[in-house]
Design an enzyme around this catalytic site. Structure first.
Site, PDB file in Angstrom:
ATOM      1  N   HIS A 140      -3.337  36.371  19.329  1.00 19.21           N
ATOM      2  CA  HIS A 140      -4.105  35.126  19.315  1.00 19.21           C
ATOM      3  C   HIS A 140      -5.014  34.999  20.529  1.00 19.21           C
ATOM      4  CE1 HIS A 140      -0.586  33.472  21.728  1.00 19.21           C
ATOM      5  NE2 HIS A 140      -1.609  33.046  22.441  1.00 19.21           N
ATOM      6  N   GLU A 180      -5.335  29.787  18.953  1.00 20.17           N
ATOM      7  CA  GLU A 180      -4.438  28.793  19.542  1.00 20.17           C
ATOM      8  C   GLU A 180      -5.274  27.708  20.211  1.00 20.17           C
ATOM      9  OE1 GLU A 180      -1.232  28.298  23.225  1.00 20.17           O
ATOM     10  OE2 GLU A 180      -1.905  30.296  22.614  1.00 20.17           O
ATOM     11  N   HIS A 217     -17.669  33.743  22.507  1.00 19.26           N
ATOM     12  CA  HIS A 217     -17.461  33.096  21.215  1.00 19.26           C
ATOM     13  C   HIS A 217     -16.270  33.718  20.497  1.00 19.26           C
ATOM     14  CE1 HIS A 217     -20.303  36.513  20.270  1.00 19.26           C
ATOM     15  NE2 HIS A 217     -19.323  36.764  19.410  1.00 19.26           N
ATOM     16  N   GLU A 227     -19.278  32.590  15.854  1.00 21.83           N
ATOM     17  CA  GLU A 227     -20.196  33.492  15.179  1.00 21.83           C
ATOM     18  C   GLU A 227     -19.790  33.650  13.717  1.00 21.83           C
ATOM     19  OE1 GLU A 227     -22.153  37.946  15.799  1.00 21.83           O
ATOM     20  OE2 GLU A 227     -20.217  37.483  16.713  1.00 21.83           O
TER      21      GLU A 227
END
Length: 317
Positions: free
Chosen positions: A170, A231, A258, A304
């Site tokens: 994550h 997260e 990003h 994105e």
């Protein structure tokens, strides 16, 4: 008629564009964590290169897939010349007053063995297993000072290590208003909320989201084995402060860039986002690159949007 279905979306690179000083050192570090360099894109006219890394062993979930048909990748951005600039540093997202992006995370079979291997190699830690009250997680530091959380998949009595099947589990970002953020990532981006951790005594909650293909997880024990989760960290009360904001990583000082989602049909997906009145950093029609778009989440983080290459039958770059 072309359509788009959020069940086909993936969180492609979830500690995606982080800016780095020296690509040799950064690639070496992430390869040491068991990742493979899957693709390098060079843009000499714009004076930067992109490095895509991920877990690609024979048993890895995305083994053999093209770069934009995967989850849990790390994208490193190198702007030419930074490696020779003694003054160049990045914003790792964890220092005031520029907090925002927090860390990426890998899950390993044996956290004690993995942490010992990382320490023996000379890499530094923000938090070792023995530090603080939480003895089951550690935070290593990459060459630029970005935090990499290490969590375990299995009991520590097994002999194991970081390897090519360990997922990039994550990426954590801090959010101001959790209701707005959950609505964006669930209703707009099509993610599912797979876990919530409340820390009332400490005044914050954690929310884990990802693409499960519409499937409900059998148990929370599945979570450490998933790739590409997001997260969200929400500190109580930030939503009530009109002047409070997190740093998006793209304003100065820069660091995090990003996250990225891949979609089944980028034109139709962007039309859907337009119909939902999303905020844009870049539409498909803007600029020279007509095959990527960038949404803005409620905190101004860039998301994105690119074509999943499996649905297009060709590579994006």
């Amino acid at each position: 008629m072309a359509t788009t279905d959020t069940k086909n979306y993936k969180l492609n690179h979830s500690m995606p564009r982080i800016r780095i000083k020296d690509p040799k050192e950064s690639v070496k570090f992430y390869e040491f964590l068991g990742m493979s360099l899957l693709k390098k894109l060079e843009f000499p006219d714009a004076k930067f290169d992109l490095y895509f890394l991920g877990y690609d062993g024979p048993k890895a979930r995305s083994h053999g897939n093209t770069v934009f048909d995967r989850e849990g990748l790390i994208e490193l951005t190198h702007n030419y010349g930074t490696e020779n600039d003694p003054e160049y540093t990045v914003n790792n997202g964890n220092k005031e007053p520029h907090r925002g992006f927090g860390h990426t995370c890998i899950s390993v079979d044996n956290i004690q063995a993995a942490c010992k291997r990382i320490e023996d190699a000379g890499y530094k830690f923000q938090k070792k297993l023995t530090d603080g009250r939480m003895k089951h997680i550690a935070f290593a530091l990459d060459p630029d000072g970005y935090w990499v959380e290490i969590i375990g998949q299995k009991p520590v009595d097994q002999t194991a290590d970081v390897k090519e099947t360990d997922p990039q589990n994550h990426t954590m970002i801090r959010v101001k208003d959790i209701e707005k953020s959950l609505k964006f990532y669930q209703d707009i981006c099509g993610m599912s909320l797979v876990r919530t951790i409340e820390n009332k005594d400490a005044g914050f909650n954690l929310y884990f989201l990802g693409y499960t293909g519409g499937r409900t997880l059998d148990s929370e024990s599945e979570i450490p084995h998933l790739e590409g989760l997001l997260e969200l960290t929400w500190n109580y009360g930030t939503e009530k402060d009109e002047n409070f904001k997190y740093h998006n990583g793209n304003d100065q000082p820069q660091g995090f860039g990003h996250i990225c989602i891949t979609v089944d049909n980028v034109e139709e997906a962007c039309k859907r986002f337009e119909d939902l009145q999303c905020n844009w950093k870049k539409r498909l029609t803007d600029g020279r690159m007509k095959n990527v778009a960038f949404l803005l989440d409620p905190d101004g983080y860039w998301v994105e949007v690119v074509q999943n290459e499996r649905f297009a039958g060709k590579e994006n770059f």
